[in-house]
Write an enzyme that holds these catalytic residues in place. Structure first.
Site, PDB file in Angstrom:
ATOM      1  N   ASP A 180       0.861  -1.181   0.000  1.00 53.83           N
ATOM      2  CA  ASP A 180       0.000   0.000   0.000  1.00 53.83           C
ATOM      3  C   ASP A 180       0.903   1.238   0.000  1.00 53.83           C
ATOM      4  OD1 ASP A 180      -1.746   2.082   0.527  1.00 53.83           O
ATOM      5  OD2 ASP A 180      -2.834   1.030   2.119  1.00 53.83           O
ATOM      6  N   HIS A 181       0.883   1.972  -1.119  1.00 54.88           N
ATOM      7  CA  HIS A 181       1.807   3.105  -1.254  1.00 54.88           C
ATOM      8  C   HIS A 181       1.387   4.324  -0.429  1.00 54.88           C
ATOM      9  CE1 HIS A 181       5.222   5.031  -2.803  1.00 54.88           C
ATOM     10  NE2 HIS A 181       5.165   4.632  -4.067  1.00 54.88           N
ATOM     11  N   ARG A 182       0.217   4.285   0.181  1.00 55.80           N
ATOM     12  CA  ARG A 182      -0.188   5.377   1.067  1.00 55.80           C
ATOM     13  C   ARG A 182       0.621   5.352   2.360  1.00 55.80           C
ATOM     14  NH1 ARG A 182      -6.446   4.066   1.603  1.00 55.80           N
ATOM     15  NH2 ARG A 182      -5.444   2.038   2.031  1.00 55.80           N
TER      16      ARG A 182
END
Length: 460
Positions: free
Chosen positions: A432-434
């Site tokens: 998850d790049h968040r």
């Protein structure tokens, strides 16, 4: 863990009550005092956070049977497992509204519970208006005012036949394992019935309570067809349209939900010679390669907590306090991820025993919710099929998943400039790049590689 059936009151009858006047020689006529209802609806319970509907695998009790609080009443197939469901009240199972094989939404009525035998007839009359329906109103503990019972469309009962093609459940590994409901196993033990000789009449050949009772009564069907013949029977009709099972529907919804998460992928090559040697050394003690990979991953996650974190609301993320490694397992009709909890703290031998237990329960669809929905990081391994690399889809609610390929001999250059052979495997992490960035994954994979290439810490 069994779930308790929630049951609100339905309106019942009123009883006459005599009263006495304080004036001598004066009598008043009996008056009617309404009492609280004594017929309760038994609802389809929510057995997991993602469950929207459930399928009735088998009714443990029959209409008219006396029920005690905490006693198993029905086996329900959720989106992850089959679970025994208990009643929260004493009473009588007055009317079954959704038969075995039927599907009902969570919160809808599947049966009626009467407090006394006298109310069974009244409950049957109420049930005759319709079966389990689409009511989504949350159940309440009691209803003071009379409540009309909604007319509902009953899920059509599924006729179950013990035929040769379904005599062996797919999760039984060709007949090597016995797939039976928890109550059927308990009943077989009490009645001294050998399950290995039974042909199940439940879904896909699953042995249910009535099969055991039939054998105990002398009328059971023994497995007269050879396992080889059963396995050889074709199970796919080309050109047919097959609806999703409950589990497949849940997997479908989760995969679609995953598309809303911005993900990225990082790959890494790890030399496995030392890990392979360790595995050969301790394999005889019951250690599995899955447990070794889970342990190595957990130790690496302990040093990189952000990779073990998760973002659920899009506005914040959580550093999970435990390292629970979920491992994807393919089972008939879907996919499930049993969880090795606190994998960084459990020794490799206990972890291996736990893993074998979880796999057995997963294939028998007997995992409890905490055994499949508490993962903080997921492993997906296709190496046993010879797959050298692949990408995995991030499960909702987690920060990362690692896809593990097969360990294969590779020609590599040594540090002194020579050419040699080493066993290597490819791992690809989807994150998850968040929450997790490229540098985070790169550092995590470096740590993981160092642990696998020098695995002395895995046996402590």
């Amino acid at each position: 863990m069994s779930r308790l059936l929630q049951t609100p009151f339905l309106p019942s009858v009123s009883l006459p009550t005599k009263t006495r006047s304080s004036v001598t020689g004066f009598r008043v006529k009996p008056r009617i005092i309404p009492i609280q209802a004594k017929i309760r609806e038994i609802f389809m319970p929510a057995l997991s956070s993602t469950m929207t509907e459930g399928k009735i695998v088998s009714w443990v009790k029959s209409e008219g049977d006396k029920l005690n609080k905490g006693e198993s009443v029905v086996v329900v197939e959720s989106d992850k497992a089959d679970m025994d469901v208990e009643t929260f009240y004493d009473g009588y199972l007055a009317a079954i509204m959704v038969e075995e094989g039927g599907v009902a939404p969570v919160g809808s009525a599947i049966a009626l519970l009467a407090e006394t035998e006298d109310e069974i007839a009244d409950a049957k009359a109420k049930a005759s208006g319709g079966g389990g329906g689409d009511s989504q109103a949350p159940p309440t503990a009691a209803i003071e005012a009379p409540v009309a019972v909604d007319k509902r469309i009953a899920a059509p009962p599924v006729a179950v036949k013990a035929v040769a093609a379904s005599a062996v459940h797919p999760a039984s590994e060709g007949g090597k394992r016995i797939v039976a409901s928890p109550y059927a196993k308990k009943l077989a033990k009490e009645l001294k019935v050998e399950l290995a000789g039974l042909v199940g009449s439940g879904p896909m050949g699953r042995i249910v309570a009535k099969d055991v009772e039939a054998v105990a009564a002398g009328g059971g069907v023994q497995a007269a067809v050879a396992v080889k013949e059963v396995v050889a029977a074709p199970g796919v009709e080309l050109g047919s349209v097959v609806p999703f099972t409950t589990m497949q529907g849940a997997v479908s919804r989760n995969m679609v939900e995953s598309l809303a998460v911005p993900t990225f992928r990082v790959g890494y090559t790890i030399t496995t010679d030392a890990l392979d040697a360790l595995y050969k050394k301790i394999k005889s003690k019951g250690v599995t390669m899955t447990a070794l990979l889970a342990k190595a991953t957990a130790l690496a996650l302990a040093k990189h907590p952000v990779v073990n974190s998760s973002c659920r609301d899009g506005n914040s993320f959580v550093y999970n306090s435990s390292i629970n490694v979920a491992v994807a397992v393919a089972i008939d009709g879907g996919l499930i991820t049993p969880v090795l909890q606190n994998a960084d703290k459990v020794d490799i031998y206990s972890l291996s025993r736990k893993w074998k237990e979880l796999v057995d329960k997963a294939r028998a669809k007997q995992l409890q919710p905490q055994e499949y929905n508490t993962g903080t990081f997921t492993l997906s391994n296709l190496g046993m099929f010879g797959v050298d690399r692949f990408d995995a889809i991030l499960p909702p609610g987690t920060g990362a998943i690692m896809a593990v390929g097969a360990s294969q001999p590779s020609v590599v250059a040594t540090k002194d400039g020579r050419i040699g052979m080493k066993n290597q495997m490819q791992v690809n992490v989807t994150a998850d790049h968040r929450v997790i960035y490229g540098a985070d994954l790169a550092q995590f994979l470096q740590t993981l590689a160092s642990i696998i290439e020098d695995p002395k810490d895995l046996t402590f």
